[in-house]
Design a protein around this motif. Structure first.
Motif, PDB file in Angstrom:
ATOM      1  N   LEU A 175       0.812  -1.221   0.000  1.00 23.83           N
ATOM      2  CA  LEU A 175       0.000   0.000   0.000  1.00 23.83           C
ATOM      3  C   LEU A 175       0.845   1.270   0.000  1.00 23.83           C
ATOM      4  O   LEU A 175       0.314   2.366  -0.001  1.00 23.83           O
ATOM      5  CB  LEU A 175      -0.899   0.009   1.229  1.00 23.83           C
ATOM      6  CG  LEU A 175      -2.323  -0.467   1.018  1.00 23.83           C
ATOM      7  CD1 LEU A 175      -3.015  -0.585   2.346  1.00 23.83           C
ATOM      8  CD2 LEU A 175      -3.095   0.473   0.118  1.00 23.83           C
ATOM      9  N   ARG A 176       2.127   1.099   0.040  1.00 21.30           N
ATOM     10  CA  ARG A 176       3.088   2.204   0.098  1.00 21.30           C
ATOM     11  C   ARG A 176       2.814   3.162   1.248  1.00 21.30           C
ATOM     12  O   ARG A 176       2.846   4.379   1.080  1.00 21.30           O
ATOM     13  CB  ARG A 176       3.052   2.985  -1.203  1.00 21.30           C
ATOM     14  CG  ARG A 176       4.240   2.628  -2.078  1.00 21.30           C
ATOM     15  CD  ARG A 176       4.491   3.737  -3.037  1.00 21.30           C
ATOM     16  NE  ARG A 176       4.210   3.309  -4.392  1.00 21.30           N
ATOM     17  CZ  ARG A 176       4.211   4.142  -5.415  1.00 21.30           C
ATOM     18  NH1 ARG A 176       4.425   5.423  -5.247  1.00 21.30           N
ATOM     19  NH2 ARG A 176       3.982   3.690  -6.621  1.00 21.30           N
ATOM     20  N   GLN A 227      -5.389   6.678  -7.510  1.00 25.20           N
ATOM     21  CA  GLN A 227      -5.914   5.534  -8.254  1.00 25.20           C
ATOM     22  C   GLN A 227      -5.833   4.199  -7.523  1.00 25.20           C
ATOM     23  O   GLN A 227      -6.558   3.287  -7.853  1.00 25.20           O
ATOM     24  CB  GLN A 227      -5.170   5.421  -9.590  1.00 25.20           C
ATOM     25  CG  GLN A 227      -5.379   6.647 -10.437  1.00 25.20           C
ATOM     26  CD  GLN A 227      -4.926   6.418 -11.858  1.00 25.20           C
ATOM     27  OE1 GLN A 227      -4.484   5.335 -12.204  1.00 25.20           O
ATOM     28  NE2 GLN A 227      -5.030   7.450 -12.673  1.00 25.20           N
ATOM     29  N   VAL A 228      -4.927   4.086  -6.583  1.00 31.96           N
ATOM     30  CA  VAL A 228      -4.741   2.780  -5.959  1.00 31.96           C
ATOM     31  C   VAL A 228      -5.256   2.737  -4.533  1.00 31.96           C
ATOM     32  O   VAL A 228      -6.140   1.953  -4.192  1.00 31.96           O
ATOM     33  CB  VAL A 228      -3.252   2.360  -5.987  1.00 31.96           C
ATOM     34  CG1 VAL A 228      -3.086   1.018  -5.307  1.00 31.96           C
ATOM     35  CG2 VAL A 228      -2.753   2.317  -7.409  1.00 31.96           C
ATOM     36  N   GLN A 252      -8.412   0.749  -5.238  1.00 33.83           N
ATOM     37  CA  GLN A 252      -8.230  -0.654  -5.633  1.00 33.83           C
ATOM     38  C   GLN A 252      -7.824  -1.540  -4.461  1.00 33.83           C
ATOM     39  O   GLN A 252      -8.144  -2.711  -4.444  1.00 33.83           O
ATOM     40  CB  GLN A 252      -7.173  -0.744  -6.737  1.00 33.83           C
ATOM     41  CG  GLN A 252      -7.635  -0.063  -8.009  1.00 33.83           C
ATOM     42  CD  GLN A 252      -6.644  -0.262  -9.127  1.00 33.83           C
ATOM     43  OE1 GLN A 252      -6.320  -1.367  -9.489  1.00 33.83           O
ATOM     44  NE2 GLN A 252      -6.150   0.836  -9.677  1.00 33.83           N
ATOM     45  N   ILE A 253      -7.096  -0.966  -3.515  1.00 38.55           N
ATOM     46  CA  ILE A 253      -6.737  -1.730  -2.315  1.00 38.55           C
ATOM     47  C   ILE A 253      -7.143  -0.925  -1.086  1.00 38.55           C
ATOM     48  O   ILE A 253      -6.840   0.259  -0.998  1.00 38.55           O
ATOM     49  CB  ILE A 253      -5.212  -1.964  -2.178  1.00 38.55           C
ATOM     50  CG1 ILE A 253      -4.598  -2.416  -3.495  1.00 38.55           C
ATOM     51  CG2 ILE A 253      -4.936  -2.992  -1.104  1.00 38.55           C
ATOM     52  CD1 ILE A 253      -3.115  -2.643  -3.392  1.00 38.55           C
ATOM     53  N   SER A 254      -7.819  -1.552  -0.164  1.00 37.76           N
ATOM     54  CA  SER A 254      -8.070  -0.861   1.096  1.00 37.76           C
ATOM     55  C   SER A 254      -7.522  -1.701   2.237  1.00 37.76           C
ATOM     56  O   SER A 254      -7.225  -2.885   2.066  1.00 37.76           O
ATOM     57  CB  SER A 254      -9.557  -0.594   1.282  1.00 37.76           C
ATOM     58  OG  SER A 254     -10.261  -1.797   1.284  1.00 37.76           O
ATOM     59  N   LEU A 255      -7.404  -1.058   3.378  1.00 34.30           N
ATOM     60  CA  LEU A 255      -6.721  -1.698   4.495  1.00 34.30           C
ATOM     61  C   LEU A 255      -7.559  -1.598   5.767  1.00 34.30           C
ATOM     62  O   LEU A 255      -8.117  -0.547   6.064  1.00 34.30           O
ATOM     63  CB  LEU A 255      -5.368  -0.999   4.718  1.00 34.30           C
ATOM     64  CG  LEU A 255      -4.575  -1.364   5.972  1.00 34.30           C
ATOM     65  CD1 LEU A 255      -3.940  -2.729   5.824  1.00 34.30           C
ATOM     66  CD2 LEU A 255      -3.504  -0.330   6.241  1.00 34.30           C
TER      67      LEU A 255
END
Lengths: 345, 328
Positions: A78-79, A110-111, A115-118
């Protein structure tokens, strides 16, 4: 909002989903990911050359003891990184696109949460006490430029998905029980309809019964929506509730990546075998064992296999670092599985 | 038989008052409400319950850290609390006899104290003679395998791993040669592989010194091999008491049954199975439900009985007690 076509069909048979996953490729593919931190006395090799692939609609459990780098792996994907980065290399493919190439702003837009959640560790205790829960769940959508009505509409929808009564939208965090708060956090991760949800110890602070009902809710989401999950936990018994595949980490490295049916019954890597032997069971009579010794420091990890010092099956070859060998049910980083020698079986 | 009992608790109640205006009281949080049990010498007992069930309060009452509202407590035949309340001498004596193992080892150890200082503290407080101190510390550290002792004495808690910290906490609990070890979630903060090590350690000490052990935990599967009996606590009451094997294989109380159902074993089949979870949540301890406290969530509730009258303790089979009307 981008909506992927997989949402149209609600329940998909397992086999069908698997074949489709193969055709549409993977949600997430990580290649040779390194994340090293700078410390006052050297570099901490938190994630050291991890590669894996996660199919669409599949769930992957990342297991390992504390300090083995599992949370760092999630943060790297997730940077969400601190400043003291020494090395951050590798490739992360999301739906086939290499997101490591993205700049920080593009990645954020965008990400992250798109597209990814935490669901981060102990997140249920970090709900904002002065903002209504419904608003907090809608917030990611508002941040990604959705209109207020639409965002709240969607929030109501996900409240239903995770099993919170709609009336709770107008409540504050302190008015909710632990289990409900955790559900709200999961709802927050689902609002933007992400391709992948990373769950970092989602149930470790909860009671047994609450834990079971949260796992039930997650299973339902997985089955009905075909959601992909990456579940990071040290609770091996609970991880088996959701995992199709298991990734086992030790001292910053991936040591085994195999199917759940293999891992929970008969794991390949000696560390995974020992780890499974340490898990107490309720229904099966089995006296748990412990692993003697301690994991190595990530500051100066030993050369060769990192588990060798504690391994009961060590031999001369272990002085060299083993590559990832392919096995019929997965991959394993152990010399026992070198082609030709099948002692590992 | 009487002299074999280490700790005997009868109808123990610990209530916390909410607020008081003169004679007017806003009510009580009844954290422990009518609990009775016996713990024999050399026996390990597990107290299982969810958070908020009052298990920690029960432990704190036993340790003498909280004053009970009513009921009776005898430790090794000596009356600790009863009609006349608690006396300071009795409490001071009691605290010698019980070693306390805290949940979070890092939180339980002062970060600015060396291992030596941490271990000498209880000896100073309890006025152990100077020439005896060093020896007791060495004994305790050898007991928990913090070896070589001299290497560890000068270290600080942050230099120890989680498992070593917890072993230090156990060593501290052993210093005064107690008769009972009370452990509040002793392994919940540790990794799976270390948990077993700590539990084996406590279990070995228990056997070699014939100590009583009272584990308080929400995780029955990890302690089941290390204790002989288990008590299940729900909403301030002990709803079931039996041998651990009995509880695991033949749970009687509907609450115990649902609780055991919810505990997963590592099994790939779990993915396709949903677990039965009773609806609702544990009741408020300020106004617990009338009758059986589990009845609003119970699937086998008997109308007119479970919601009207509080079940007494039944003994359907020898040594297996439960507070449930199904076994009348």
């Amino acid at each position: 909002m981008k909506r992927s076509p997989r949402r149209s069909s609600q329940t998909v048979a397992d086999g069908l989903r698997r074949s489709r996953a193969a055709s549409t490729g993977s949600v997430l593919r990580v290649e040779d990911l390194y994340l090293h931190f700078r410390a006052s006395n050297g570099t901490v090799q938190a994630v050291d050359g991890v590669s894996f692939e996660l199919g669409r609609g599949e769930s992957l459990a990342v297991l390992g003891e504390s300090g083995c780098g599992k949370t760092s792996l999630a943060k790297a994907i997730l940077r969400l990184l601190p400043r003291n980065i020494h090395r951050f290399t590798g490739r992360v493919f999301l739906n086939g696109t290499d997101v490591m190439e993205f700049g920080e702003e593009k990645f954020r837009q965008q990400v992250r949460w798109r597209q990814i959640s935490l669901v981060s560790q102990a997140a249920m205790n970090s709900l904002n006490p002065v903002v209504k829960v419904g608003h907090q769940v809608a917030e990611p959508l508002l941040n990604h430029h959705m209109s207020k009505e639409k965002a709240f509409e969607r929030a109501r929808e996900v409240f239903g998905v995770v099993g919170i009564p709609e009336a709770f939208m107008n409540r504050y965090a302190f008015e909710l029980s632990g289990g409900m708060r955790q559900r709200a956090i999961i709802a927050m991760a689902l609002t933007t309809n992400p391709d992948l949800v990373i769950l970092d110890e989602p149930t470790s602070a909860l009671d047994v019964l609450t834990q079971a009902s949260i796992m039930n809710a997650l299973k339902k989401i997985k089955h009905d929506l075909g959601q992909s999950f990456m579940l990071i936990t040290h609770d091996i018994a609970t991880s088996s509730e959701l995992a199709d595949e298991v990734l086992c980490m030790y001292a910053g490295q991936l040591v085994e990546h195999s199917k759940a049916t293999r891992f929970y019954r008969d794991p390949l890597h000696p560390y995974a075998q020992k780890l499974m032997a340490s898990v107490p069971t309720l229904r099966i009579e089995k006296k748990p064992e412990f692993i003697p010794g301690q994991p190595p420091s990530l500051l100066n990890p030993p050369s060769g296999c990192r588990f060798a010092a504690r391994c009961h099956r060590r031999f001369e070859r272990c002085q060299e670092e083993p590559p990832l060998f392919t096995h019929e049910d997965g991959e394993v980083k152990c010399w026992l599985y070198e082609k030709g020698s099948r002692d590992g079986e | 038989m009487e002299n074999n009992t280490l700790l005997s608790v009868k109808d123990l109640r610990t209530w916390f008052e909410l607020k008081r205006w003169g004679f007017l009281s806003a009510g009580f949080v009844k954290a422990v409400d009518g609990v009775s049990f016996d713990l024999k010498k050399g026996e390990a007992v597990t107290l299982v319950g969810e958070s908020g069930s009052g298990k920690t309060t029960l432990l704190r009452t036993v340790l003498g850290l909280v004053r009970p509202t009513g009921g009776e407590m005898l430790f090794a035949g000596r009356r600790i609390s009863g009609d006349k309340g608690q006396s300071q001498q009795d409490l001071a004596w009691l605290r010698w006899q019980i070693g306390f193992v805290q949940q979070d080892p890092y939180g339980a150890l002062a970060p600015f104290m060396s291992v030596k200082r941490i271990l000498v503290e209880p000896l100073l407080v309890n006025k152990v003679k100077k020439n005896e101190r060093e020896q007791r510390i060495r004994e305790a550290m050898e007991e928990v395998r913090l070896l070589p002792v001299d290497d560890f004495l000068q270290k600080y808690p942050h230099m120890l791993s989680g498992g070593q910290q917890q072993r230090l906490v156990v060593a501290r609990a052993l210093l005064l040669h107690p008769l009972l070890i009370a452990a509040d979630e002793p392994v919940s903060m540790l990794d799976a592989s270390v948990r077993v090590e700590i539990l084996q350690l406590i279990s070995r000490i228990q056997e070699s010194h014939d100590l009583g052990v009272l584990y308080v935990t929400h995780d029955l599967s990890s302690v089941r091999y290390f204790s002989q009996r288990a008590f299940v606590m729900y909403a301030a009451k002990l709803v079931e008491k039996a041998d651990v094997k009995e509880i695991v294989q033949n749970p009687l109380h509907p609450y115990t049954q649902t609780l055991l159902n919810a505990i997963p074993d590592p099994d790939p089949e779990n993915v396709s199975r949903f677990r039965d979870v009773p609806p609702g949540e544990p009741p408020s301890l300020i106004n617990p439900p009338i009758g059986c406290r589990f009845h609003p969530r119970c699937s086998r509730m008997i109308e007119g009985l479970c919601d009207a009258e509080e079940p007494p303790e039944f003994e359907p089979s020898s040594g297996h007690f439960t507070e449930c009307w199904l076994y009348k």
